[in-house]
Scaffold this active site. Structure first.
Site: not given
Length: 218
Positions: A110, A137
Site C-alpha cells: 500500500h 507499507s
C-alpha cells in the site's frame, strides 16, 4: 522449497514484473503458480503469459455480487495451492469471507506509511495533511481495509513543490525493493505469518521491519 506465490492484479503489473525478474535472477527463492485479474485489459496478464506463467481472468460481471466473484476467484487460486497470495495493484475490495478463510496467507503493498492514509489517493492525502515523509507499507490483508498487521515499511521525503504525481513516482522507487525484500524474508522463513500472528526470527513482530530497501531520504 521455493515459496509458492499467487498474484492478483488489476493494472500494469509492475510489482509482478519485479517479482518475476527477481525469481529469474535467482535473488528470490519463489515460484509464481498463477496470476489472476478482474480486468481483461490488465497488462499484468500479458506479463504473466510472456513469462510462461498461467494467467487467468475472473470478471466480476460474470457473477451476481462481490461474494460470488470472490468465491470464484479464490476458489480458482486455491486449486493452484499457493502458500502466499500477493495483491499487486489489485483494485477491488475483497470481502471478509474470502479473507477470513485464508488467515495470514494474503499480503498487499500500500502506498502510504500505514496506518496513515488508508484507501485511495494516498499521495494527495499526504500532501493535504502536510506531512514531511511518506512511503509504502507491506501488510497482511484482513477484512479491515488496509488495516492488517504491517510487516515492513519504506520511507521517502515529501519535498517542497511536490505534486501527487511526483510523490507517487518517488514512492514507487521504494515499493518494488520493499515488496521483494519482504518476500525474501517470508521465503527464507524469517518472517512467518500464522493467522493473526506475525513472527520475525522466532519472536513476535512488534513494529514494521525497516529493511535495506528503506534508505532514509535517499
Amino acid at each position: 522449497m521455493p515459496l509458492r506465490i499467487a498474484v492478483i492484479a488489476s493494472g500494469r503489473g509492475s510489482n509482478l514484473q519485479a517479482i518475476l525478474d527477481a525469481i529469474a535472477a535467482g535473488t528470490l527463492d519463489a515460484e509464481i503458480v498463477g496470476v489472476w485479474s478482474d480486468r481483461r485489459d490488465a497488462f499484468a496478464l500479458q506479463r504473466a503469459r510472456a513469462a510462461g506463467v498461467p494467467a487467468h481472468l475472473v470478471r466480476p460481471r460474470d457473477y451476481g455480487d462481490r461474494t460470488g466473484h470472490d468465491a470464484a476467484l479464490f476458489g480458482a487460486i486455491d486449486l493452484a495451492e499457493p502458500e502466499l497470495i500477493v495483491c499487486a495493484g489489485y483494485m477491488r475490495l475483497i470481502g471478509a469471507a474470502a479473507v477470513d478463510a485464508r488467515p495470514g496467507r494474503m499480503i498487499n503493498i500500500h502506498p502510504s506509511l500505514l496506518p496513515a492514509f488508508k484507501g485511495l489517493h494516498t499521495h494527495q492525502q499526504a500532501l493535504d495533511a502536510g506531512v514531511t515523509e511518506h512511503g509504502a507499507s507491506v501488510h497482511v490483508v484482513t477484512a479491515d481495509l488496509d488495516g492488517g498487521p504491517v510487516l515492513s515499511q519504506a520511507r521517502v521525503p515529501v519535498l517542497p513543490g511536490d505534486t501527487a504525481d511526483s510523490l507517487a513516482a518517488r514512492v514507487l522507487t521504494r515499493e518494488h525493493p520493499l515488496l521483494l525484500e519482504t518476500l525474501r524474508w517470508i521465503a527464507e522463513r524469517r518472517l512467518v505469518l500464522t493467522g493473526s500472528r506475525v513472527d520475525v526470527n522466532g519472536h513476535p513482530l512488534t513494529a514494521p521491519l525497516q529493511l535495506a530497501a528503506n534508505q532514509r531520504f535517499a
